[in-house]
Scaffold this active site. Structure first.
Site, PDB file in Angstrom:
ATOM      1  N   GLU A 151      -4.967  -0.799  -9.069  1.00  0.00           N
ATOM      2  CA  GLU A 151      -4.758   0.760  -9.223  1.00  0.00           C
ATOM      3  C   GLU A 151      -3.920   0.659 -10.803  1.00  0.00           C
ATOM      4  OE1 GLU A 151      -3.840  -0.495  -6.154  1.00  0.00           O
ATOM      5  OE2 GLU A 151      -5.251   0.835  -5.068  1.00  0.00           O
ATOM      6  N   HIS A 153      -0.880   4.925   4.985  1.00  0.00           N
ATOM      7  CA  HIS A 153      -1.969   5.866   4.472  1.00  0.00           C
ATOM      8  C   HIS A 153      -1.882   7.317   5.053  1.00  0.00           C
ATOM      9  CE1 HIS A 153      -3.096   1.471   4.878  1.00  0.00           C
ATOM     10  NE2 HIS A 153      -4.005   2.073   3.954  1.00  0.00           N
TER      11      HIS A 153
END
Lengths: 368, 340
Positions: free
Chosen positions: B70, B139
């Site tokens: 990321e 998540h």
């Protein structure tokens, strides 16, 4: 000789699947004439009155206030002549046993608007009815073919009736070339060519009236008659603040004060109506098209085009709401044509007084 | 009648229409192409839930799969934005924000300010948030408050397919970095969406229901929870006004205040954790600027101050639901009655 009629939930526009009963304007035992307003119904798009399609006595109110019912559901029983309670009860029982809601709009069968490239640009139109000299319905500035939702089915009972979205409006292409009345008139003529129509009755609301007048000026042989509703082009005045404010408004709070001017009854401007208008105004190209058209229609509070000289060529009907805050009803005065004035209606007279407008137009078109 | 498509298709359509309009728009992220174009693979993934499916072949060279870093690809997107491109990067789960926070917080959000307006960063970061998919604590988070806290970012949280398309088009055309938050449980939601291009402006709340008794302010998936509660309450004679913020930054303060001034009561519904959140922010705003209009205390319906549980039963308890909203509404109504 008696007849037992069932009054059912109407279908206003393509997307209506159900309506909420608001208020009963007639009570059990009241006599009813065809065309009387019997009750108020509200949908997610609009509120209006249900008019009786027949005469008689309101004998049984079936739908309760606040009840939400599907299109076609039984609202009331109206009896012409005599009928006993047992006979009425039997009609109600049989109706309710046999009634099947048509389901949601996705599955609903029935006529739908069409879209096609006409003279190089995407146009949407909606046809109902058949036969006779066709009638074309032309909406006004910022409107679309749904402006005729209370009129289109009634008018289509006697002929083929086509309502279109003008360029820059509804689901038609948004880009305009010159952005004037002539361009809009050319588009309507191109649609007539596309549909193989040589001659048609034209009906226009507000700016749509001026579009019809322009067609009559450009191609008089193709116009059987003119029905001009709160029309542009018949006098000097127009509410310039409305035009500018409507074009500039980008959110609900800015839009609402302008939209309420369209109706004599401001309560008709619902949250959903504002949201639908904002959705239209957010489409790419709409802002530019509206600005072009507005500047072509008026300068300040003065209309740019006087089209009264066109009127003598065809039979014409002029309709106005007495409380029109956009274009004054005084423009209907002094015209040498048939005039219907609906004192209690605003600029959207064909929606606010649909029954009176429909009756008047049907009679006019039969004789025209 | 406009056709109906899903929230996911609406996002895909917005991406496709903007990529067609503007060649500087491109997509970068993990699995956004997802094997498409590799030998033997036609159009494999299109993102972990298929949101970008089909775009790889429509726009050759403009849908870029990134390595699992990321920090790397979000940084690349931020850099590209400063150099005249309009990247739409995808942070697969917002929970991974920690791995790229410097690029967002300390770089993208600061450039326009620090360079006196001479640099712009037209970056969109699409990211998936929210609980309810049994995906556990790493998540399932909702970090809208985190983004909203940072000056220089715009934060968008659409609740419907219509808004998803219009707000994403607006986000791509915006010259500032925009965090575009998509709830994973909304992807299959169907709604009417025009085929034409349109944009929905930022900072303009959507009135989804008019009411005089209580104002419900919310955004994202909780909009649907608030509407369900409002429908139930309407049957009991309580009329709620439901405001969908659409964007938490900029925030439509005027609409919130206007509604509370009418109703005198406020319930804020937020799926995020409650401390230093959008819910507390709005409560503070109303307490400061509309105190005189309030007929009783403000209520907040939020997740508790815990991570998202993995247990099904606990996750269901964790997420605000209509019953909790209805209870909160009754509480603010009763507070008025006892005070009167």
């Amino acid at each position: 000789m008696s007849q037992i009629h069932t009054l059912t939930m109407p279908k206003w526009g393509l997307s209506m699947t159900e309506g909420r009963v608001d208020t009963w304007l007639k009570q059990e035992g009241d006599p009813i004439s065809k065309g009387d307003e019997v009750l108020d119904v509200e949908t997610d798009k609009i509120s209006s009155s249900v008019e009786a399609p027949f005469s008689g006595v309101l004998r049984r109110v079936v739908a309760k206030p606040d009840e939400t019912l599907p299109v076609g559901a039984l609202l009331a029983v109206v009896v012409e002549g005599e009928a006993d309670e047992a006979a009425i009860e039997a009609v109600v029982q049989r109706f309710q046993a046999e009634f099947v809601a048509e389901g949601n709009a996705d599955q609903a069968q029935g006529p739908a608007p069409q879209k096609a490239e006409v003279a190089g640009q995407l146009l949407r139109w909606f046809e109902l009815g058949e036969g006779g000299t066709p009638l074309v319905l032309v909406h006004g500035f910022g409107g679309d073919l749904n402006n005729w939702l209370f009129n289109h089915p009634a008018l289509a009972a006697e002929r083929r009736v086509i309502a279109l979205d003008l360029p820059g409006h509804g689901e038609s292409a948004k880009a305009l070339q010159r952005g004037d009345l002539g361009e809009l008139a050319e588009t309507v003529l191109a649609l007539l060519d596309h549909l193989g129509i040589t001659k048609a009755h034209l009906a226009g609301h507000s700016m749509g009236g001026a579009v019809c007048l322009n067609i009559a000026r450009m191609a008089p042989q193709r116009v059987a008659s003119l029905s001009l509703i709160a029309s542009v082009g018949l006098g000097e005045h127009i509410n310039g603040q409305y035009l500018q404010g409507f074009v500039a408004a980008a959110n609900r709070n800015a839009l609402k004060p302008h939209m309420v001017q369209l109706f004599a009854d401001p309560a008709l401007v619902t949250r959903q109506m504002l949201e639908d208008m904002l959705k239209f105004k957010r489409l790419e190209g709409v802002d530019g098209a509206l600005r072009q058209l507005a500047s072509g229609l008026a300068e300040g509070d003065t209309q740019r085009h006087d089209l009264r000289h066109v009127l003598a060529q065809q039979p014409a009907l002029v309709i106005w709401g007495g409380k029109d805050a956009i274009i004054p009803a005084s423009h209907a005065e002094g015209l040498d044509v048939e005039v219907l004035l609906v004192p209690e209606a605003g600029h959207m007279v064909q929606m606010e007084a649909a029954e009176a407008v429909n009756r008047s137009m049907l009679a006019f078109l039969r004789s025209a | 009648m406009a056709r109906k498509i899903s929230y996911q298709q609406a996002i895909n359509e917005a991406l496709a229409q903007e990529m067609r309009r503007d060649e500087s728009v491109f997509i970068i992220g993990e699995d956004v192409a997802g094997g498409a174009g590799a030998p033997g693979e036609d159009d494999a993934w299109g993102g972990v839930l298929g949101v970008t499916k089909g775009l790889y072949h429509q726009f050759p060279g403009r849908v870029l799969d990134a390595p699992l870093s990321e920090l790397g690809y979000v940084g690349a997107a931020v850099g590209a934005a400063t150099q005249g491109l309009r990247p739409v990067c995808e942070l697969m789960f917002v929970d991974f924000a920690g791995c790229c926070l410097d690029q967002i917080l300390n770089q993208a959000a600061k450039f326009r300010y620090m360079f006196g307006g001479k640099a712009v960063t037209p970056l969109v970061m699409r990211t998936m948030y929210g609980a309810g998919l049994r995906a556990a604590a790493q998540h399932s988070q909702m970090l809208t408050s985190l983004w909203t806290h940072i000056p220089g970012l715009k934060v968008v949280c659409p609740s419907s397919p219509y808004d998803a398309k219009g707000l994403l088009i607006q986000a791509i055309r915006d010259n500032d970095p925009v965090i575009f938050c998509e709830h994973k449980l909304l992807y299959s939601l169907q709604g009417e969406v025009p085929e034409e291009v349109y944009s929905v402006p930022f900072g303009e709340a959507n009135y989804l229901r008019d009411g005089d008794d209580v104002t419900l302010v919310t955004y994202g998936r909780m909009v649907h929870v608030a509407l369900e509660a409002a429908n139930n309450l309407a049957r009991q004679g309580i009329d709620c006004e439901v405001l969908d913020l659409r964007t938490t930054s900029p925030l439509d303060e005027d609409s919130i205040l206007e509604s509370v001034e009418k109703t005198g009561r406020l319930v804020v519904i937020d799926e995020a954790n409650p401390r230093c959140s959008v819910a507390t922010d709005i409560s503070a705003l109303v307490a400061q600027k509309a105190f005189a209009a309030l007929k009783g205390p403000i209520e907040m319906v939020t997740a508790p101050h815990t991570p998202v549980p993995f247990s099904d039963a606990l996750e269901d308890l964790y997420i605000p639901d209509a019953a909790k909203v209805e209870a909160a509404v009754r509480k603010v109504i009763d507070a008025k009655r006892s005070a009167a």
